[in-house]
Design an enzyme around this catalytic site. Structure first.
Site, PDB file in Angstrom:
ATOM      1  N   ARG A  65       0.815  -1.225   0.000  1.00  0.00           N
ATOM      2  CA  ARG A  65       0.000   0.000   0.000  1.00  0.00           C
ATOM      3  C   ARG A  65       0.843   1.268   0.000  1.00  0.00           C
ATOM      4  O   ARG A  65       0.400   2.322  -0.448  1.00  0.00           O
ATOM      5  CB  ARG A  65      -1.004  -0.039   1.152  1.00  0.00           C
ATOM      6  N   GLU A 102       3.913 -10.693  14.973  1.00  0.00           N
ATOM      7  CA  GLU A 102       3.367 -11.227  16.221  1.00  0.00           C
ATOM      8  C   GLU A 102       3.818 -12.693  16.406  1.00  0.00           C
ATOM      9  O   GLU A 102       4.241 -13.085  17.481  1.00  0.00           O
ATOM     10  CB  GLU A 102       1.849 -11.143  16.153  1.00  0.00           C
TER      11      GLU A 102
HETATM   12  P1  AMP Z   1       3.796  -3.010  11.825  1.00  0.00           P
HETATM   13  O1  AMP Z   1       5.059  -3.614  11.277  1.00  0.00           O
HETATM   14  O2  AMP Z   1       3.256  -3.758  13.009  1.00  0.00           O
HETATM   15  O3  AMP Z   1       3.944  -1.534  12.105  1.00  0.00           O
HETATM   16  O4  AMP Z   1       2.672  -3.190  10.723  1.00  0.00           O
HETATM   17  C1  AMP Z   1       2.608  -2.298   9.656  1.00  0.00           C
HETATM   18  C2  AMP Z   1       2.261  -2.990   8.367  1.00  0.00           C
HETATM   19  O5  AMP Z   1       1.205  -3.927   8.537  1.00  0.00           O
HETATM   20  C3  AMP Z   1       1.801  -1.975   7.356  1.00  0.00           C
HETATM   21  O6  AMP Z   1       2.350  -2.315   6.086  1.00  0.00           O
HETATM   22  C4  AMP Z   1       0.289  -2.084   7.381  1.00  0.00           C
HETATM   23  O7  AMP Z   1      -0.240  -1.997   6.076  1.00  0.00           O
HETATM   24  C5  AMP Z   1      -0.022  -3.428   8.000  1.00  0.00           C
HETATM   25  N1  AMP Z   1      -0.965  -3.351   9.132  1.00  0.00           N
HETATM   26  C6  AMP Z   1      -0.692  -3.629  10.427  1.00  0.00           C
HETATM   27  N2  AMP Z   1      -1.764  -3.482  11.219  1.00  0.00           N
HETATM   28  C7  AMP Z   1      -2.771  -3.075  10.407  1.00  0.00           C
HETATM   29  C8  AMP Z   1      -4.143  -2.721  10.610  1.00  0.00           C
HETATM   30  N3  AMP Z   1      -4.718  -2.758  11.828  1.00  0.00           N
HETATM   31  N4  AMP Z   1      -4.878  -2.334   9.545  1.00  0.00           N
HETATM   32  C9  AMP Z   1      -4.314  -2.280   8.317  1.00  0.00           C
HETATM   33  N5  AMP Z   1      -3.030  -2.605   8.052  1.00  0.00           N
HETATM   34  C10 AMP Z   1      -2.254  -2.992   9.072  1.00  0.00           C
END
Ligand code: AMP
Length: 177
Positions: A65, A102
């Site tokens: 995205r 996770e």
């Molecule tokens: P993180 O590495 O945990 O910061 O996760 C970020 C990535 O996961 C990004 O590329 C987001 O598009 C996706 N992502 C994580 N959580 C969500 C959420 N609640 N809604 C949409 N996309 C998410």
């Protein structure tokens, strides 16, 4: 500066999907923002306005995205776009960075020759949650010799305090508390 009403237009154009991709997660669905020409235009005008004075050389967008917002912004700023992709997708020599999810690990890559030494790069993705993905992206930009000058997100799950994991400043259009 984004007015409060414009921020609300952007925020309300993003749809919450409960329990996707698994129970307990509220997925922030930006497809409804992309489909809303008014909200999408307000967002891209705002990002262009913010970053036109940053003297950037490239936008680096995170798979997938981040590619949408990043490539439009790059074109508007008349600079190049560099994709940071999930493992195994880039055809030339890459540098890779693992990051934890996770459960388990994922890996992102960048082309080794994506930038010239010292190039000023903005990292962009749709959302920051735990910050693992962005941290890996920022590390890759620095590893191939460029400078990550800021990390930009459309949405920040601010209650997870992920911005502390990143070296460069963080800007998010909408903070969710
Ligand atoms: P993180 O590495 O945990 O910061 O996760 C970020 C990535 O996961 C990004 O590329 C987001 O598009 C996706 N992502 C994580 N959580 C969500 C959420 N609640 N809604 C949409 N996309 C998410």
């Amino acid at each position: 500066m984004l007015s409060r009403s414009d921020r609300e237009i952007i925020e309300s154009s993003i749809r919450d999907i409960k329990d996707f991709p698994k129970e307990g997660i509220i997925f922030k669905d930006i497809t409804t923002l992309l489909g809303d020409k008014k909200a999408f235009k307000i967002l891209m005008n705002h990002l262009e306005d913010r970053y036109k004075s940053y003297n950037l050389d490239y936008i680096a967008g995170i798979d997938a995205r981040g590619f949408i917002f990043g490539s439009i912004l790059a074109d508007r700023l008349n600079i190049g776009f560099v994709p940071i992709r999930k493992k195994g997708k880039l055809p030339f020599t890459t540098v890779a960075q693992k990051y934890s999810l996770e459960y388990g690990f994922d890996e992102v890559e960048i082309h080794i020759d994506a930038f010239e030494e010292g190039d000023r790069v903005l990292l962009i993705d749709d959302l920051i949650a735990t910050g693992g993905t962005a941290e890996a992206g920022e590390t890759l930009i620095n590893q191939v010799g460029a400078i990550c000058v800021e990390n930009c997100f459309i949405l920040e799950l601010a209650f997870l305090n992920a911005r502390d994991r990143l070296k460069a400043p963080v800007y998010s259009v909408v903070e969710i508390n």
